[in-house]
Write a protein that holds these residues in place. Structure first.
Motif, short mmCIF file in Angstrom:
data_model
loop_
_atom_site.label_atom_id
_atom_site.label_comp_id
_atom_site.label_asym_id
_atom_site.label_seq_id
_atom_site.Cartn_x
_atom_site.Cartn_y
_atom_site.Cartn_z
N THR A 299 1.75 6.29 -1.62
CA THR A 299 1.81 5.49 -0.35
C THR A 299 1.96 6.49 1.00
N LYS A 300 1.87 5.82 2.01
CA LYS A 300 2.00 6.48 3.08
C LYS A 300 3.13 7.21 3.45
N GLU A 301 4.16 6.43 3.08
CA GLU A 301 5.70 6.53 3.58
C GLU A 301 5.97 7.75 2.73
#
Length: 83
Positions: A57-59
């Protein structure tokens, strides 16, 4: 599954590291860093990837980038990349 990367670049001519994250292809992202632009990496054309870590994920990738930047330590970066 999307792949995001946290990466560290190194420039021999600047003797500096750059920490970032991206969802782009790493080769394309490196090409952009090595072009003439007004950003931090635009002054030098010899950036190479010395570290990369993939995330789902980007997070997660952003959190790792922030962790590394939070160290504010060249020694810690060099320890991470194995120098």
């Amino acid at each position: 599954m999307p792949t995001f990367y946290t990466y560290i670049l190194y420039s021999i001519s600047a003797d500096k590291y750059y920490v970032g994250f991206t969802g782009d292809d790493l080769a394309e992202r490196l090409r952009k860093h090595n072009t003439n632009h007004k950003g931090f990496t635009g002054k030098h054309k010899d950036w190479v990837i010395v570290y990369k870590e993939a995330f789902g994920t980007k997070e997660e990738a952003f959190a790792k980038e922030q962790q590394i930047k939070g160290w504010k330590s060249r020694k810690m970066i060099e320890k991470l990349i194995g120098i």
